[in-house]
Design an enzyme around this catalytic site. Structure first.
Site, short mmCIF file in Angstrom:
data_model
loop_
_atom_site.label_atom_id
_atom_site.label_comp_id
_atom_site.label_asym_id
_atom_site.label_seq_id
_atom_site.Cartn_x
_atom_site.Cartn_y
_atom_site.Cartn_z
N HIS A 526 0.89 -1.05 -0.03
CA HIS A 526 0.03 -0.08 -0.20
C HIS A 526 1.25 1.15 0.04
CE1 HIS A 526 -4.11 1.89 0.04
NE2 HIS A 526 -4.39 1.28 1.00
N ASP A 530 -1.84 2.39 -4.60
CA ASP A 530 -3.48 2.14 -3.55
C ASP A 530 -4.80 1.60 -4.00
OD1 ASP A 530 -2.45 4.99 -2.75
OD2 ASP A 530 -2.85 6.08 -4.89
#
Length: 555
Positions: A526, A530
Site C-alpha cells: 500500500h 493505492d
C-alpha cells in the site's frame, strides 16, 4: 607488487556475506583464478578467485567474519616472495610455526606418518565453492561424501552445499587425494571460500595407513558423539550419535567396520524431509556414503506402501517417554531464509489484500476446444497458468505501479514483466522467473513454466532462474486452498493468489446457474499501490480470464 582480493558482486539485494572457508593460508602460492576462499550469503555460496599469481601475503577477513560487497579480503604478493606452499600434511600446523614450512625434508628416516604424507605429495589444488548466484553470498556445508585421505576422481562429487534456495553439489576439480577438509559439515561458507585441498595425482593411502591416519579423528568423533548424546539425554545407541549395537555385534566387524554414528550425519535436506513427512529414520533405506540418508531416500520411503500400524499404546503423561518421541531438527538454510524474508515482508511493506472471483467457464471451454490441436502443434499441454500470466501482463500495463518497486525514496517502474511462478518443492517454496513474459506466447509460457517446475522439484534450479522477478503468481489451488492471503515477495509490490476451482451457484442474466468459480486474491504494498489501482488490476485480471478473447484483442 601487492594485489588486493575483494568481495565480488553479490547481487542486487545482498548487502553482506560471511567468510565461510579459506582454501589458502598466508605464505601459500596461488595461481591466477585459483580459488582463495568461499563466501556465504542468504542465497548462494560465492567463490573468490585469485586476481593474480603470487603468494598469499595476508588474510584480512578471517573465517566467520561478516563482510560487505567490495570489502578487502586478503593481499597477494605478486613478486612471489614468501613461504613455499606447505605440503598437505603441514597445512594443519599453527601459523606461528612457519619456519618448518620452508625447511627441506630431513635426511633422517621419516616416521610412518610422514611416509603416508609423502605418498600424497603433488600439486595442491583448491576445492572452491561453486558459483551460487548473483545475490547469494553464503551456504552451509551439508554433507561430505569423502574424507581426508580418500582417492578422488576428477568431477567426482566431494560434498553438498545448501543455500536458502537450492542444494549445490561440489565436484572435484582434479584427480588425486583429498588432503584436507577446510569447511566441516555444518559450517557456513561464503561464495568464494575454499572447501578442501586435493593433492593432484597422488594415490590414496592403503587401508592400514588410512586407519592409522584417521584413528585419532575417529576416536575424537566418537567421543564428541558420546558427549552430544549425554548432553541431549540420549543413549549411546540412539540414532543421533554413538556406536550402535548393530555396528559392534555384526559378524566379522573389525576396527575399520565399526563406524561411529557421529561420523555419519544424514543430509540436512533428508532430515528436513523426514521431519516434514513424519518418517522415522529407521524406515528409510540409506544410499549415501557410510549409511548416510539422502533426500532421495526419504522420497522413496514416503512413496513406499505403508506397513500396518502397530496397536496403539495408552497415552502416557507428558514425561521423558513423550520427549523420546519428539525430534528436534535444525531448520535448513532455505527454510530459515523463507521464514526471515516472509517476516521482513510483513514488517516492511504496508501489505493489504483485495479479493475477487472469476468464472472459469470461458477458459475451460477454450481449453477443451483447442487442447488437442495446441499440444499437437506446440508439444506442450495448454494449462491454466499461461492464461493467468497473460492476464496479469495485460493488467500490469494499465496499472504499472503493481509491477514497480520501492528503492529508498524512489519508485522504480519496470517496463517489462518478469513473472515469478511459485513452485512447491520437497525443500520448500521457490519462485522461478519467466523472463519477459509479456513478450511470450501461450506456448512459450507453458513450456518454460513446465521446465522450471520440473527443475524446482528436482532441486536443479539455478540462482539466475530465481532472480529478477517483478510480479509473482502463487497457485494454492493445486493443494486444495479455497481462499488465502498471499505474502509479498520483496522487493515486489504485488502477488496474485490463485485458488481451487469449485462449482458454485451464481446469478447470470437473472438466473441461478452452476459455474466453475475461482477466488482471486491480490496482496499489494500500500506504500506504492493505492486501493483504486489494486482493485482495478484485479478486475482487469478477472475480465481477461472470464473472456479470454480480450487478451487477443488487447482490450
Amino acid at each position: 607488487m601487492t594485489t588486493e582480493v575483494r568481495v565480488p558482486a553479490l547481487g542486487e539485494s545482498v548487502t553482506e556475506a560471511t567468510v565461510a572457508t579459506w582454501f589458502k593460508k598466508p605464505g601459500d602460492a596461488v595461481a591466477v583464478d585459483e580459488m582463495l576462499c568461499e563466501l556465504e550469503t542468504d542465497k548462494v555460496t560465492v567463490e573468490v578467485p585469485a586476481p593474480a599469481a603470487g603468494v598469499l601475503a595476508e588474510i584480512v577477513a578471517a573465517e566467520g567474519e561478516t563482510v560487505a560487497p567490495n570489502a578487502l579480503l586478503a593481499q597477494i604478493d605478486e613478486s612471489g616472495k614468501g613461504a613455499s606452499p606447505a605440503p598437505a600434511a603441514d597445512k594443519k600446523k599453527p601459523a606461528d610455526a612457519p619456519a618448518e614450512q620452508d625447511q627441506p625434508a630431513a635426511s633422517a628416516p621419516a616416521p610412518k606418518a610422514q611416509e603416508g604424507q609423502q605418498k600424497m605429495s603433488g600439486k595442491a589444488v583448491d576445492v572452491m565453492v561453486p558459483t551460487l548466484g548473483e545475490s547469494v553470498t553464503e551456504a552451509t556445508v551439508a554433507t561430505w561424501f569423502k574424507k581426508v585421505g580418500d582417492s578422488v576422481a576428477a568431477d567426482e562429487m566431494l560434498c553438498e552445499l545448501e543455500t536458502d534456495k537450492v542444494s549445490v553439489e561440489v565436484p572435484s576439480p582434479a584427480a588425486g587425494v583429498l588432503a584436507e577438509i577446510l569447511a566441516e559439515e555444518g559450517a557456513t561458507v561464503d561464495a568464494k571460500a575454499r572447501l578442501a585441498v586435493i593433492t593432484e595425482g597422488a594415490a590414496g593411502a592403503p587401508a592400514g595407513d588410512k586407519q592409522s591416519a584417521t584413528e585419532a579423528e575417529r576416536a575424537d568423533s566418537a567421543a564428541a558423539a558420546r558427549d552430544r548424546a549425554d548432553a541431549k539425554g540420549l543413549s549411546p545407541d540412539a540414532d543421533n550419535d554413538g556406536v550402535t549395537a548393530e555396528d559392534v555385534d555384526s559378524p566379522g566387524a573389525g576396527p575399520e567396520d565399526v563406524k561411529p554414528r557421529g561420523d555419519v550425519e544424514d543430509a540436512p535436506s533428508a532430515k528436513k524431509a523426514m521431519a516434514e513427512k513424519g518418517i522415522s529414520r529407521d524406515a528409510v533405506q540409506a544410499s549415501g556414503k557410510d549409511g548416510r540418508v539422502m533426500k532421495e531416500d526419504v522420497a522413496k520411503a514416503a512413496s513406499a506402501p505403508k506397513a500396518a500400524s502397530a496397536p496403539s499404546k495408552p497415552a502416557a503423561p507428558r514425561s521423558a517417554a513423550q520427549a523420546d518421541r519428539e525430534e528436534r531438527v535444525k531448520m535448513t538454510r532455505l527454510r530459515q531464509t523463507i521464514a526471515r524474508r516472509l517476516k521482513d515482508a510483513q514488517n516492511t511493506a504496508a501489505m493489504l489484500t483485495t479479493y475477487n472471483e472469476a468464472d472459469m467457464k470461458g477458459i475451460m471451454d477454450l481449453r477443451n476446444e483447442y487442447k488437442d490441436a495446441f499440444e499437437k502443434k506446440h508439444g506442450v499441454k495448454l494449462g491454466f497458468m499461461s492464461f493467468f500470466v497473460k492476464a496479469c501482463c495485460h493488467a500490469l500495463q494499465e496499472v504499472p505501479e503493481v509491477n514497480a518497486e520501492i528503492d529508498g525514496t524512489d519508485v522504480v517502474y519496470k517496463n517489462y514483466v518478469n513473472m515469478g511462478v511459485a513452485v512447491g518443492t520437497p525443500n520448500g517454496l521457490v519462485v522461478p522467473v519467466v523472463r519477459d513474459a509479456d513478450d511470450k506466447s501461450f506456448a512459450e509460457i507453458e513450456k518454460e513454466i513446465g521446465e522450471l517446475g520440473k527443475k524446482g522439484r528436482d532441486g536443479k534450479l539455478t540462482m539466475d532462474e530465481m532472480q529478477g522477478g517483478t510480479f509473482t503468481i502463487s497457485n494454492g489451488g493445486v493443494y486444495g486452498s479455497l481462499m488465502s492471503s498471499p505474502i509479498l515477495n520483496p522487493p515486489q509490490s504485488g502477488i496474485l493468489g490463485m485458488h481451487k476451482i469449485q462449482d458454485r451457484p451464481v446469478v447470470v442474466g437473472g438466473e441461478i446457474v452452476i459455474r466453475p468459480m475461482m477466488y482471486l486474491a491480490l496482496s499489494y504494498d500500500h506504500r506504492i499501490v493505492d486501493g483504486k489501482g489494486a482493485v482495478t488490476f484485479l478486475v482487469r485480471v478477472k475480465e481477461a480470464l472470464e473472456d479470454p478473447r480480450r487478451l487477443l484483442m488487447d482490450i
